[in-house]
Design an enzyme around this catalytic site. Structure first.
Site, PDB file in Angstrom:
ATOM      1  N   ARG A 212       0.916  -1.389   0.143  1.00 58.27           N
ATOM      2  CA  ARG A 212      -0.112  -0.067  -0.090  1.00 58.27           C
ATOM      3  C   ARG A 212       0.883   1.268   0.020  1.00 58.27           C
ATOM      4  O   ARG A 212       1.365   1.539   1.107  1.00 58.27           O
ATOM      5  CB  ARG A 212      -0.938  -0.111   1.263  1.00 58.27           C
TER       6      ARG A 212
ATOM      7  N   HIS B  10      -3.548   4.562   4.572  1.00 57.26           N
ATOM      8  CA  HIS B  10      -4.368   3.835   4.599  1.00 57.26           C
ATOM      9  C   HIS B  10      -5.799   4.332   4.154  1.00 57.26           C
ATOM     10  O   HIS B  10      -6.504   3.623   3.256  1.00 57.26           O
ATOM     11  CB  HIS B  10      -4.828   3.428   5.961  1.00 57.26           C
TER      12      HIS B  10
ATOM     13  N   TYR C  22       3.931   5.834  11.485  1.00 57.83           N
ATOM     14  CA  TYR C  22       3.956   4.364  11.856  1.00 57.83           C
ATOM     15  C   TYR C  22       5.257   3.656  10.883  1.00 57.83           C
ATOM     16  O   TYR C  22       5.379   2.405  11.359  1.00 57.83           O
ATOM     17  CB  TYR C  22       3.021   3.698  12.232  1.00 57.83           C
TER      18      TYR C  22
END
Ligand SMILES: Cc1ncc(C[n+]2csc(CCOP(=O)(O)OP(=O)(O)O)c2C)c(N)n1
Ligand SMILES: [Mg+2]
Length: 384
Positions: A278, A282, A291
């Site tokens: 990805r 998100h 993160y």
């Protein structure tokens, strides 16, 4: 008991720390037909599934990926401009989606998550229809039976059970169509997915479980979901699992065709793990810099599915610059069409939120409807 057999007991293995045990295992296999540099590699098992893929067909796959990416980029921009409430980007997953989507037949049935914009494109769903729910003007936006493409599902993993039930029905009907259930690496931890695996195996359901392992479930990395490569889980349920390079559109097409063929031949379910990444956030509400490291994304950028096929087309086919320029123009036209369509979407009547909650009405909904109507009316009185 011989010394040898004593060495191979579980007790001896248990003495090893879990990390060491995992490292001692064989490296997971990865089906790849084209390297990140765009070089075709032979594959004895899967080449036969793409013998019909001419240079023209490769250009079609390339076009699908470019259009999917352009559509997605427009949706991200529309969200940033306040035209959409939220958008889950497919950036980086174009090959996984187009390769698998193009493997399906019109009479197959597809159950997507919320990120399958490239699959929707391949199924022939008008891209503008994907945006209504994210603008908050409807609860879905397209007729699932129009293209055998279910509505987007936000409840993680639930559509995998729906797909399995549907596939069991297909088998009962004696049809030779198949079902594809899309889900993510994170969804693989859901009970629904484990239940779907069990039922599909026991009932020999014609379903392909297509897991896009994009390495992240929001901020949770795959290693927090599993101790084994995800495709290996299938073995425990009694059906085959394969890991394919999810950024290699040709390999994904080949592996999904194989899995669909198994389903049509009455050989039951298959788990395909498309190993991908990805590249975006998100959703537009997420900030991945919190993160994950920039270097990780950079490493995956080198494996970009679109650049990979472009390298191949430029180096090994007679695709000229005109093809790429025309495609860019076509993609821009799509972007504009999407933008105009979103802005023109009428807002729903506010009271519509209460429709279709229950087929026959419900006292609580009636009460809420009345309360909301009174609330709205209070503005009219203020204005008067
Ligand atoms: C049952 C359920 N639990 C939690 C959520 C919140 N949620 C939305 S997306 C997501 C992560 C899903 O990750 P993955 O399955 O890997 O799919 P991806 O978003 O990476 O495509 C979670 C936990 C949800 N929508 N449904
Ligand atoms: Mg994921």
């Amino acid at each position: 008991m011989t010394v040898d057999s004593a060495d191979s007991t579980g007790a001896a293995q248990k003495a090893q720390p879990p990390r060491k045990r995992a490292a001692a295992k064989k490296k997971p296999e990865l089906v790849q037909l084209m390297t990140p540099e765009g070089k075709r590699v032979k594959n004895a098992a899967y080449d036969k599934y793409v013998t019909d893929i001419t240079d023209d067909a490769l250009r079609d796959l390339y076009r699908d990926m470019v259009m999917a990416r352009r559509f997605d980029a427009e949706a991200v921009t529309l969200q940033r401009q306040g035209e959409l409430g939220l958008w889950p980007s497919l950036l980086g997953q174009e090959a996984a989606q187009v390769g698998s989507g193009r493997a399906t037949r019109d009479d197959d049935y597809v159950f997507p998550t919320y990120r399958e914009h490239g699959v929707a494109w391949c199924r022939g769903v008008d891209p503008t229809k994907l945006l209504g729910m994210f603008r908050g003007v409807n609860n879905g936006g397209w007729d699932p039976n129009g293209n055998n493409f279910q509505l987007y599902t936000i409840v993680i993993g639930s559509q995998v059970l729906h797909a399995t039930g549907y596939a069991m029905g297909v088998a009962k009907d004696g049809a030779d169509s198949a079902v594809v259930a899309y889900f993510g690496d994170g969804a693989s931890s859901q009970g629904d997915v484990a239940e779907a695996f069990t039922f599909s195996a026991v009932y020999n359901a014609p379903v392909v479980f297509f897991c896009q392992n994009n390495q992240w479930a929001i901020s949770e990395p795959t290693e927090k979901q599993t101790r084994v490569p995800l495709y290996q889980r299938a073995q425990g349920f009694g059906f085959p699992g394969v890991r394919v390079d999810g950024n290699d559109v040709l390999a994904v097409l080949a592996v999904t065709r194989w899995a669909l063929e198994r389903a049509r031949n009455g050989e039951g379910p298959t788990l395909v793990e498309a190993f991908t990444y990805r590249m975006g956030a998100h959703t537009t509400s997420d900030d991945p810099t919190k993160y994950r490291a920039d270097e990780e994304r950079a490493a995956w950028e080198a494996k970009d599915p679109i650049l990979r096929l472009r390298s191949y087309l430029e180096a090994r086919t007679d695709t000229d610059e005109g093809f790429f320029a025309e495609l860019d123009a076509e993609a821009e036209t799509l972007g504009k069409r999407v933008r105009d369509a979103v802005r023109a979407m009428p807002d729903p009547d506010h009271m519509a939120i209460f429709e279709n909650v229950y087929a026959d009405g419900h006292a609580l909904v009636d009460e809420e409807r009345a309360q909301f109507a009174a609330y709205q009316a209070s503005f009219a009185e203020e204005g008067a």
